[in-house]
Design a protein around this motif. Structure first.
Motif, PDB file in Angstrom:
ATOM      1  N   LEU A  14      -5.566  -8.727  13.090  1.00  0.00           N
ATOM      2  CA  LEU A  14      -6.323  -7.770  13.389  1.00  0.00           C
ATOM      3  C   LEU A  14      -6.485  -6.633  12.193  1.00  0.00           C
ATOM      4  O   LEU A  14      -5.536  -6.087  11.642  1.00  0.00           O
ATOM      5  CB  LEU A  14      -5.473  -7.006  14.452  1.00  0.00           C
ATOM      6  CG  LEU A  14      -5.071  -7.783  15.447  1.00  0.00           C
ATOM      7  CD1 LEU A  14      -4.073  -7.113  16.571  1.00  0.00           C
ATOM      8  CD2 LEU A  14      -6.303  -8.143  16.606  1.00  0.00           C
ATOM      9  N   LEU A  15      -7.761  -6.254  11.762  1.00  0.00           N
ATOM     10  CA  LEU A  15      -7.983  -5.565  10.758  1.00  0.00           C
ATOM     11  C   LEU A  15      -8.199  -4.041  11.125  1.00  0.00           C
ATOM     12  O   LEU A  15      -9.436  -3.631  11.271  1.00  0.00           O
ATOM     13  CB  LEU A  15      -9.525  -6.182   9.910  1.00  0.00           C
ATOM     14  CG  LEU A  15      -9.255  -7.433   9.496  1.00  0.00           C
ATOM     15  CD1 LEU A  15     -10.445  -8.102   8.749  1.00  0.00           C
ATOM     16  CD2 LEU A  15      -7.965  -7.809   8.645  1.00  0.00           C
ATOM     17  N   PHE A  16      -7.342  -3.428  11.423  1.00  0.00           N
ATOM     18  CA  PHE A  16      -7.487  -2.093  11.930  1.00  0.00           C
ATOM     19  C   PHE A  16      -7.354  -1.261  10.487  1.00  0.00           C
ATOM     20  O   PHE A  16      -8.330  -0.403  10.416  1.00  0.00           O
ATOM     21  CB  PHE A  16      -6.346  -1.799  12.690  1.00  0.00           C
ATOM     22  CG  PHE A  16      -6.564  -0.261  13.292  1.00  0.00           C
ATOM     23  CD1 PHE A  16      -7.496   0.120  13.728  1.00  0.00           C
ATOM     24  CD2 PHE A  16      -5.318   0.582  13.238  1.00  0.00           C
ATOM     25  CE1 PHE A  16      -7.635   1.547  14.105  1.00  0.00           C
ATOM     26  CE2 PHE A  16      -5.365   1.875  13.652  1.00  0.00           C
ATOM     27  CZ  PHE A  16      -6.464   2.451  13.954  1.00  0.00           C
ATOM     28  N   PRO A  24       1.012   5.557   7.880  1.00  0.00           N
ATOM     29  CA  PRO A  24       1.842   6.558   8.494  1.00  0.00           C
ATOM     30  C   PRO A  24       1.104   7.480   9.424  1.00  0.00           C
ATOM     31  O   PRO A  24       1.699   8.094  10.361  1.00  0.00           O
ATOM     32  CB  PRO A  24       2.667   6.978   7.394  1.00  0.00           C
ATOM     33  CG  PRO A  24       2.493   5.915   6.252  1.00  0.00           C
ATOM     34  CD  PRO A  24       1.184   5.537   6.291  1.00  0.00           C
ATOM     35  N   ILE A  25       0.223   8.089   8.808  1.00  0.00           N
ATOM     36  CA  ILE A  25      -0.615   9.123   9.564  1.00  0.00           C
ATOM     37  C   ILE A  25      -1.266   8.555  11.002  1.00  0.00           C
ATOM     38  O   ILE A  25      -1.206   9.248  11.805  1.00  0.00           O
ATOM     39  CB  ILE A  25      -1.876   9.528   8.742  1.00  0.00           C
ATOM     40  CG1 ILE A  25      -1.361  10.315   7.267  1.00  0.00           C
ATOM     41  CG2 ILE A  25      -2.624  10.440   9.402  1.00  0.00           C
ATOM     42  CD1 ILE A  25      -2.296  10.633   6.498  1.00  0.00           C
ATOM     43  N   LEU A  26      -1.789   7.490  10.806  1.00  0.00           N
ATOM     44  CA  LEU A  26      -2.277   6.629  12.059  1.00  0.00           C
ATOM     45  C   LEU A  26      -1.053   6.229  12.978  1.00  0.00           C
ATOM     46  O   LEU A  26      -1.256   6.660  14.208  1.00  0.00           O
ATOM     47  CB  LEU A  26      -2.838   5.295  11.519  1.00  0.00           C
ATOM     48  CG  LEU A  26      -4.216   5.441  10.954  1.00  0.00           C
ATOM     49  CD1 LEU A  26      -4.884   4.173  10.414  1.00  0.00           C
ATOM     50  CD2 LEU A  26      -5.318   6.320  11.957  1.00  0.00           C
ATOM     51  N   PHE A  27      -0.027   6.023  12.456  1.00  0.00           N
ATOM     52  CA  PHE A  27       1.359   5.434  13.316  1.00  0.00           C
ATOM     53  C   PHE A  27       1.633   6.819  14.167  1.00  0.00           C
ATOM     54  O   PHE A  27       1.868   6.879  15.198  1.00  0.00           O
ATOM     55  CB  PHE A  27       2.445   5.329  12.525  1.00  0.00           C
ATOM     56  CG  PHE A  27       3.501   4.704  13.289  1.00  0.00           C
ATOM     57  CD1 PHE A  27       3.741   3.480  14.070  1.00  0.00           C
ATOM     58  CD2 PHE A  27       4.708   5.791  13.308  1.00  0.00           C
ATOM     59  CE1 PHE A  27       5.022   3.274  14.759  1.00  0.00           C
ATOM     60  CE2 PHE A  27       5.701   5.428  14.133  1.00  0.00           C
ATOM     61  CZ  PHE A  27       6.040   4.226  14.789  1.00  0.00           C
ATOM     62  N   VAL A  28       1.969   8.069  13.322  1.00  0.00           N
ATOM     63  CA  VAL A  28       2.169   9.265  13.965  1.00  0.00           C
ATOM     64  C   VAL A  28       1.238   9.733  15.071  1.00  0.00           C
ATOM     65  O   VAL A  28       1.390  10.043  16.254  1.00  0.00           O
ATOM     66  CB  VAL A  28       2.436  10.521  13.026  1.00  0.00           C
ATOM     67  CG1 VAL A  28       2.896  11.728  13.670  1.00  0.00           C
ATOM     68  CG2 VAL A  28       3.731   9.937  12.246  1.00  0.00           C
ATOM     69  N   PRO A  78       0.951  -0.364  21.910  1.00  0.00           N
ATOM     70  CA  PRO A  78       2.273  -0.631  21.419  1.00  0.00           C
ATOM     71  C   PRO A  78       2.226  -1.835  20.021  1.00  0.00           C
ATOM     72  O   PRO A  78       2.879  -1.842  19.228  1.00  0.00           O
ATOM     73  CB  PRO A  78       2.961  -1.370  22.594  1.00  0.00           C
ATOM     74  CG  PRO A  78       2.506  -0.570  23.693  1.00  0.00           C
ATOM     75  CD  PRO A  78       0.972  -0.496  23.327  1.00  0.00           C
ATOM     76  N   LYS A  79       1.290  -2.720  20.383  1.00  0.00           N
ATOM     77  CA  LYS A  79       1.163  -3.858  19.349  1.00  0.00           C
ATOM     78  C   LYS A  79       0.698  -3.127  18.314  1.00  0.00           C
ATOM     79  O   LYS A  79       1.148  -3.526  17.098  1.00  0.00           O
ATOM     80  CB  LYS A  79       0.300  -4.869  19.812  1.00  0.00           C
ATOM     81  CG  LYS A  79       0.105  -5.944  18.903  1.00  0.00           C
ATOM     82  CD  LYS A  79       1.267  -6.778  18.406  1.00  0.00           C
ATOM     83  CE  LYS A  79       0.751  -7.707  17.381  1.00  0.00           C
ATOM     84  NZ  LYS A  79       2.279  -8.351  16.666  1.00  0.00           N
ATOM     85  N   MET A  80      -0.407  -2.226  18.207  1.00  0.00           N
ATOM     86  CA  MET A  80      -0.862  -1.540  16.949  1.00  0.00           C
ATOM     87  C   MET A  80       0.145  -0.829  16.221  1.00  0.00           C
ATOM     88  O   MET A  80       0.360  -0.965  15.073  1.00  0.00           O
ATOM     89  CB  MET A  80      -1.999  -0.731  17.587  1.00  0.00           C
ATOM     90  CG  MET A  80      -2.621   0.293  16.295  1.00  0.00           C
ATOM     91  SD  MET A  80      -3.882   1.158  16.826  1.00  0.00           S
ATOM     92  CE  MET A  80      -3.243   2.193  17.859  1.00  0.00           C
ATOM     93  N   LEU A  81       1.077   0.058  17.172  1.00  0.00           N
ATOM     94  CA  LEU A  81       1.984   0.474  16.413  1.00  0.00           C
ATOM     95  C   LEU A  81       3.128  -0.034  15.836  1.00  0.00           C
ATOM     96  O   LEU A  81       3.545   0.103  14.647  1.00  0.00           O
ATOM     97  CB  LEU A  81       2.785   1.611  17.546  1.00  0.00           C
ATOM     98  CG  LEU A  81       1.888   2.679  18.197  1.00  0.00           C
ATOM     99  CD1 LEU A  81       2.828   3.476  19.381  1.00  0.00           C
ATOM    100  CD2 LEU A  81       1.771   3.643  17.067  1.00  0.00           C
ATOM    101  N   ALA A  82       3.591  -1.592  16.601  1.00  0.00           N
ATOM    102  CA  ALA A  82       4.331  -2.214  15.689  1.00  0.00           C
ATOM    103  C   ALA A  82       3.677  -2.824  14.366  1.00  0.00           C
ATOM    104  O   ALA A  82       4.525  -2.774  13.545  1.00  0.00           O
ATOM    105  CB  ALA A  82       4.592  -3.385  16.824  1.00  0.00           C
ATOM    106  N   PHE A 176      -8.340  -3.300  16.457  1.00  0.00           N
ATOM    107  CA  PHE A 176      -6.760  -3.232  16.698  1.00  0.00           C
ATOM    108  C   PHE A 176      -6.313  -3.959  17.908  1.00  0.00           C
ATOM    109  O   PHE A 176      -5.210  -3.908  17.993  1.00  0.00           O
ATOM    110  CB  PHE A 176      -6.608  -1.608  16.699  1.00  0.00           C
ATOM    111  CG  PHE A 176      -7.057  -1.083  17.697  1.00  0.00           C
ATOM    112  CD1 PHE A 176      -6.116  -0.912  18.927  1.00  0.00           C
ATOM    113  CD2 PHE A 176      -8.018  -0.530  17.897  1.00  0.00           C
ATOM    114  CE1 PHE A 176      -6.392  -0.305  19.988  1.00  0.00           C
ATOM    115  CE2 PHE A 176      -8.687   0.124  19.049  1.00  0.00           C
ATOM    116  CZ  PHE A 176      -7.726   0.282  20.125  1.00  0.00           C
ATOM    117  N   PHE A 177      -7.228  -4.680  18.456  1.00  0.00           N
ATOM    118  CA  PHE A 177      -6.827  -5.613  19.615  1.00  0.00           C
ATOM    119  C   PHE A 177      -7.777  -6.689  19.633  1.00  0.00           C
ATOM    120  O   PHE A 177      -8.799  -6.695  18.975  1.00  0.00           O
ATOM    121  CB  PHE A 177      -6.843  -4.699  20.890  1.00  0.00           C
ATOM    122  CG  PHE A 177      -7.967  -4.182  21.419  1.00  0.00           C
ATOM    123  CD1 PHE A 177      -8.850  -4.939  22.451  1.00  0.00           C
ATOM    124  CD2 PHE A 177      -8.519  -2.928  21.024  1.00  0.00           C
ATOM    125  CE1 PHE A 177      -9.828  -4.406  23.038  1.00  0.00           C
ATOM    126  CE2 PHE A 177      -9.938  -2.757  21.448  1.00  0.00           C
ATOM    127  CZ  PHE A 177     -10.529  -3.414  22.551  1.00  0.00           C
TER     128      PHE A 177
END
Length: 332
Positions: A14-16, A24-28, A78-82, A176-177
């Motif tokens: 998945l090429l996000f 880290p910014i995207l995660f938060v 959740p998968k994207m965050l992981a 991302f999915f």
């Protein structure tokens, strides 16, 4: 590259975001959106179930819509965050097919629930005297179960279409999915027939609900225009405001995401459209209903007061036990 059977491919990519400084910014950011979405939709569900005044067909469907939104965003985020946390972009074939299945279920369920809610408004405005008889609990339960059954059929259709294709190695999905239109474009035996299948599925499971909503609102508008007083017209239209806003947001972003996946070849535009549809829309729905609906706003205020009382009681009891412990074990 020799095509391999799909079941033998260990994973997709998945090429996000491949920028380590941006991750880290995207995660938060997406964690915050996910938590806000969960909190907002859970508040709607708790408000409807806890307030007896909201035990009506409209709010029954609204609480199920919030539940569908929770499932919708939980399928992808959740998968994207992981992946962002582990600096990985992989997803297994089973995980990809699971995403396709649940995305189809919750997207179709959202669409059908919005259609049923439009029918509910049609009956309430055009046949107010017969509303309690027509929209009885048995019919409401039947409409929900019918919507869920059709959504499961939509999911099955998506999974059958995806599983009929084979993929080459090193499959990279520019999102991302696992978006079905993009996924099918990456198949080794991809033809325009795949697009036709996807279009037909979207036309049947997306076009029919839209037709139902348009039919309901045409009758609502024609009925409201016959009301002589301006205040009566305003009151009738105000009951549809929140629902109409959510309908425009859901289908507007949905059509944009679908068209960008099928037509656009720019990964950035496709990703932005997908984020708005699958992430932002479920987050905004509770705010639309809570800000525009007085009943929901009042129920939420009552619920928050109850939660606040429980929190104060918990803090008081905790301090009381601490004080009792200090009295029983005084320091020497």
């Amino acid at each position: 590259m020799e095509p391999e059977n799909l079941t033998r491919i260990p994973e997709f990519s998945l090429l996000f975001s491949e920028d380590p400084d941006l991750q880290p910014i995207l995660f938060v950011l997406f964690l915050s959106i996910y938590l806000i979405t969960m909190f907002g939709n859970l508040l709607i569900i708790l408000a409807v179930t806890s307030d007896p005044h909201l035990h009506t067909p409209m709010y029954f469907f609204l609480s199920n819509l919030s539940l569908a939104d929770i499932g919708f965003i939980s399928t992808t985020v959740p998968k994207m965050l992981a992946n962002l946390q582990t600096h990985s972009n992989s997803i297994s074939y089973a995980g990809c097919l699971t995403q396709v299945a649940f995305l189809a279920v919750f997207a179709c369920l959202d669409s059908l629930l919005l259609t049923v809610m439009a029918f509910d408004r049609l009956v309430a405005i055009c046949h107010p005297l017969h509303y309690p008889i027509i929209m009885n609990p048995h019919l409401c339960a039947f409409l929900f179960l019918l919507s869920l059954s059709i959504s499961l059929l939509d999911s099955l259709a998506h999974c059958l279409v995806v599983s009929q294709f084979t993929f080459c190695t090193d499959v990279e999905i520019p999102n991302f999915f696992c978006d079905p239109p993009q996924l099918l474009k990456l198949a080794c035996d991809y033809t325009s027939t795949a697009d036709i299948f996807v279009f037909l599925i979207a036309a049947v499971f997306g076009g029919l609900p839209v037709s139902g909503i348009l039919y309901s609102y045409v009758h609502i508008v024609s009925s409201v225009l016959q009301v002589p007083s301006a205040s009566g017209k305003h009151k009738a239209f105000s009951t549809c405001g929140s629902h109409l806003s959510v309908v425009c947001l859901f289908y507007g972003t949905g059509v944009g995401a679908y068209c960008s996946s099928v037509v656009s070849h720019v990964p950035g535009k496709v990703t932005v459209a997908s984020v708005i549809y699958t992430v932002v829309t479920p987050m905004l729905n509770p705010f639309i209903y809570s800000l525009r609906n007085k009943d929901i706003k009042s129920a939420l205020q009552s619920l928050l007061r109850i939660i606040q009382i429980y929190i104060y009681e918990y803090i008081f009891i905790s301090f009381w036990f601490v004080d009792q412990g200090n009295l029983q074990n005084p320091r020497n």
